[in-house]
Design a protein around this motif. Structure first.
Motif, short mmCIF file in Angstrom:
data_model
loop_
_atom_site.label_atom_id
_atom_site.label_comp_id
_atom_site.label_asym_id
_atom_site.label_seq_id
_atom_site.Cartn_x
_atom_site.Cartn_y
_atom_site.Cartn_z
N THR A 37 3.34 -10.11 -3.94
CA THR A 37 3.64 -9.70 -2.56
C THR A 37 4.23 -10.86 -1.77
O THR A 37 5.14 -10.67 -0.95
N SER A 61 5.75 -3.36 -1.29
CA SER A 61 4.54 -3.60 -2.07
C SER A 61 3.90 -2.29 -2.49
O SER A 61 3.44 -2.15 -3.63
N ARG A 62 3.88 -1.35 -1.57
CA ARG A 62 3.25 -0.05 -1.86
C ARG A 62 4.02 0.72 -2.92
O ARG A 62 3.42 1.25 -3.87
N TYR A 63 5.34 0.77 -2.80
CA TYR A 63 6.12 1.64 -3.69
C TYR A 63 6.69 0.93 -4.91
O TYR A 63 7.14 1.58 -5.84
N GLY A 115 2.76 -0.85 -6.37
CA GLY A 115 1.77 0.21 -6.51
C GLY A 115 2.11 1.23 -7.58
O GLY A 115 1.22 1.90 -8.12
N SER A 129 -3.29 1.80 -3.25
CA SER A 129 -2.08 1.94 -2.44
C SER A 129 -2.27 1.35 -1.05
O SER A 129 -1.38 0.68 -0.50
N SER A 130 -3.44 1.58 -0.47
CA SER A 130 -3.73 1.03 0.86
C SER A 130 -3.81 -0.49 0.81
O SER A 130 -3.35 -1.18 1.73
N TYR A 177 -2.24 -2.48 -1.27
CA TYR A 177 -0.88 -3.00 -1.38
C TYR A 177 -0.16 -2.95 -0.03
O TYR A 177 0.55 -3.89 0.35
N MET A 178 -0.34 -1.84 0.69
CA MET A 178 0.39 -1.67 1.94
C MET A 178 -0.11 -2.64 3.01
O MET A 178 0.68 -3.37 3.62
#
Length: 461
Positions: free
Chosen positions: A77, A381-383, A386, A398-399, A401-402
Motif C-alpha cells: 500500500t 488497495s481495495r480493488y 484485495g 476489504s475494509s 485494505y480500504m
C-alpha cells in the motif's frame, strides 16, 4: 534600476561563507539527544524487555504468517501511495488553477454543510456559529478570487522546480524515517523514566500510583526533534529551489547536485540555525503540553490555564510564521537564523508584500489533494490488493485494505505536498527579490507570473 514587478530598492541577499551558523544551538541539540539516548539505554531497555516478555506470553500461540500478511499489505500500500503521490505532482501542474478554485469552493461548501447539519440536528447555537463562518468564507472567496491567477502561477512554478529536482521528495521521506526513529528513542526514554519513577501503594485493596517526575524536559525533547526534522527538509527544499532559480544547470534533473548540496548545508553549516528556531517553537509547544496536562489533572485555575494556552497558541503561530520565511533565506543564502528572519521580513515590507504572504490559497489545495490521494490509494488497495492477494485472511479484509490505504496514502501525500509547500514559499521570496534572474532563466514561467502579479496587485506596482 526598475523592474516590471516593482522597483528594486532593497539589499539583495548574498551567499554566506561556509561556516557553522548558530553553532551553540547545534551542540545543545546534539548534547540533549545524547542525554535522551543515555536515558533510553539506561532505563528504557528494562521497560522494553518487560513489555516484550508480556507480549510474547500473550501471543505465544499467534500465527506468525498472519502478521507477515499485514506487513506485506502495508508495504504494498505504501508503494501504491508513493506512485499516486508522484503522479499527483505531475497532474497538479496543468490543473493548478482548477485545484485552487475547487479548494476555495470546497471550503465554502463545507462551512455551508456544517451550518445546515447543525440546524437540522436542532443545535441552533452551533448553527449560528457555522453560519457566521459560512458568511465569512463567502466574503473571503469573493475577495481573493481575482488573485487566483497569481497563486496559480506561484504553485505552477513551485511544481516545476520540484519536478525538475524530484529527488528532493525522497529527502522528505528520509526525514520521516529519521523522525520515526527519534520518536522510538524518545518513547524508550519516556517509558523507561516512567517505569522507574512511578510508585504504587495499595489503598483499600486498590492500587494507587503516583508519579512525581515533571515531564517538561521530555516533552521539549520530543517537540524539538520534530521541529528540527521538519525544518531540515524545509531548508533543503528552499536551497534546492534557490539553485534552480539562479543556476538551472545545477538543478535540472532528478538527483541534481543542488539537492545533495542543500541537504549537506542544512545538516552542517545551517544546522545550528535550524536548531535555534526549532527550539523556540518546541519550548512553546512543551508549555502548552504541560498546560493541557494540568487541565486533565484538574489542578485548578482552569480558566487561567485556558487563557495561558490561548496566549501560547498565538505566540506559537507568530513564531512558526516567522520561521516559515526565515528558513527560506537560511536555505538559499546560509544566513544565521535571526539575520535571515530580519532580512526576509524587511524584503516583504519594502516590496509591500504583506498582503500577498497573508493569502493562503495554495494551502487549501494541499488539503484537498491529500484527501484525493488518500481516496485513490484506498480504492487501488481495495480493488488491486484485495482481489489479487490473500495476505489478509479475514472477512473484513476489504475494509482493512480500504481504510489502511486511505490513511497510508494520506501520510505519504503529506510528505510530498510539504515539499511542494516549502517550494511555494521559496518561490514567493525569490520572485520578490530576484525577478530578473527568473526572467532570464525561465521566461515563459516568469511572464505568466508577472502578468498575474500585475493583475492581482496593481497597487503594489
Amino acid at each position: 534600476m526598475a523592474d516590471e514587478a516593482g522597483p528594486i530598492t532593497w539589499q539583495k541577499g548574498e551567499k554566506q561563507p561556509n561556516s557553522c551558523k548558530d553553532a551553540p544551538f547545534a551542540l545543545l541539540y546534539i548534547g540533549h539527544l545524547a542525554a535522551i539516548a543515555g536515558v533510553a539505554a539506561t532505563y528504557g531497555k528494562t521497560a522494553l524487555n518487560e513489555s516484550l516478555n508480556e507480549n510474547a506470553n500473550a501471543n505465544a500461540n499467534a500465527d506468525t504468517e498472519e502478521y507477515n500478511g499485514y506487513i506485506y499489505a502495508v508495504v504494498a500500500t505504501g508503494v501504491i501511495a508513493l506512485i499516486v503521490s508522484t503522479l499527483a505532482i505531475v497532474v497538479m501542474i496543468p490543473a493548478a488553477s482548477i485545484l485552487i478554485k475547487a479548494s476555495l469552493i470546497f471550503s465554502v461548501a463545507l462551512m455551508g454543510l456544517f451550518t445546515v447539519a447543525s440546524f437540522a440536528a436542532g443545535s441552533f447555537g452551533m448553527g449560528i456559529f457555522f453560519a457566521i463562518f459560512f458568511a465569512i468564507s463567502i466574503c473571503y472567496a469573493k475577495l481573493v478570487w481575482p488573485r487566483i491567477p497569481f497563486a496559480t502561477a506561484n504553485l505552477r512554478t513551485a511544481l516545476y522546480a520540484v519536478k525538475s529536482n524530484f529527488g528532493v521528495t525522497f529527502v522528505g521521506y528520509i526525514m520521516q524515517i529519521v523522525a520515526f526513529g527519534l520518536t522510538i528513542l524518545w518513547s524508550l526514554a519516556f517509558y523507561g523514566v516512567q517505569a522507574e519513577t512511578i510508585t504504587c501503594v495499595q489503598v483499600q485493596g486498590a492500587d494507587t500510583c503516583e508519579d512525581t517526575v515533571n515531564y517538561g524536559y521530555l516533552f521539549l525533547s520530543l517537540y524539538w526533534s520534530a521541529q528540527v526534522v521538519k525544518n531540515v527538509m524545509h531548508v533543503t527544499v528552499s536551497g534546492t529551489v534557490g539553485t534552480w532559480w539562479f543556476s538551472p544547470e545545477e538543478a535540472s534533473f532528478c538527483c541534481s547536485p543542488a539537492i545533495g548540496g542543500s541537504f549537506f548545508r542544512a545538516t552542517t553549516y545551517s544546522f545550528g540555525s535550524i536548531c535555534m528556531g526549532s527550539l523556540i517553537v518546541a519550548f512553546i509547544q512543551a508549555l502548552r503540553a504541560l498546560a493541557e496536562q494540568a487541565r486533565q489533572n484538574d489542578d485548578g485555575n482552569g480558566i487561567l490555564i485556558c487563557i495561558a494556552d490561548c496566549i501560547l497558541s498565538i505566540i506559537q503561530g507568530i513564531v512558526e510564521y516567522f520561521n516559515q520565511w526565515a528558513y527560506v533565506y537560511v536555505g538559499i543564502y546560509g544566513y544565521k537564523y535571526l539575520e535571515a528572519g530580519k532580512a526576509v521580513i524587511q524584503l516583504f515590507k519594502t516590496r509591500g508584500w504583506d498582503v500577498i504572504i497573508a493569502d493562503d490559497l495554495v494551502g487549501n489545495v494541499f488539503f484537498l489533494v491529500a484527501l484525493c490521494i488518500g481516496g485513490i490509494t484506498a480504492l487501488l488497495s481495495r480493488y488491486v490488493l484485495g482481489t489479487t492477494t490473500d495476505w489478509i485472511v479475514d472477512p473484513n479484509a476489504s475494509s482493512y485494505y480500504m481504510w489502511g490505504g486511505f490513511f497510508i496514502g494520506l501520510m505519504v501525500s503529506v510528505v510530498s505536498l510539504s515539499v511542494v509547500d516549502s517550494a511555494v514559499n521559496a518561490v514567493i521570496v525569490l520572485f520578490a527579490e530576484a525577478p530578473g534572474e527568473f526572467q532570464d532563466h525561465y521566461p515563459e514561467l516568469s511572464t505568466k507570473m508577472r502578468e498575474a502579479y500585475m493583475s492581482a496587485y496593481p497597487d503594489l506596482m
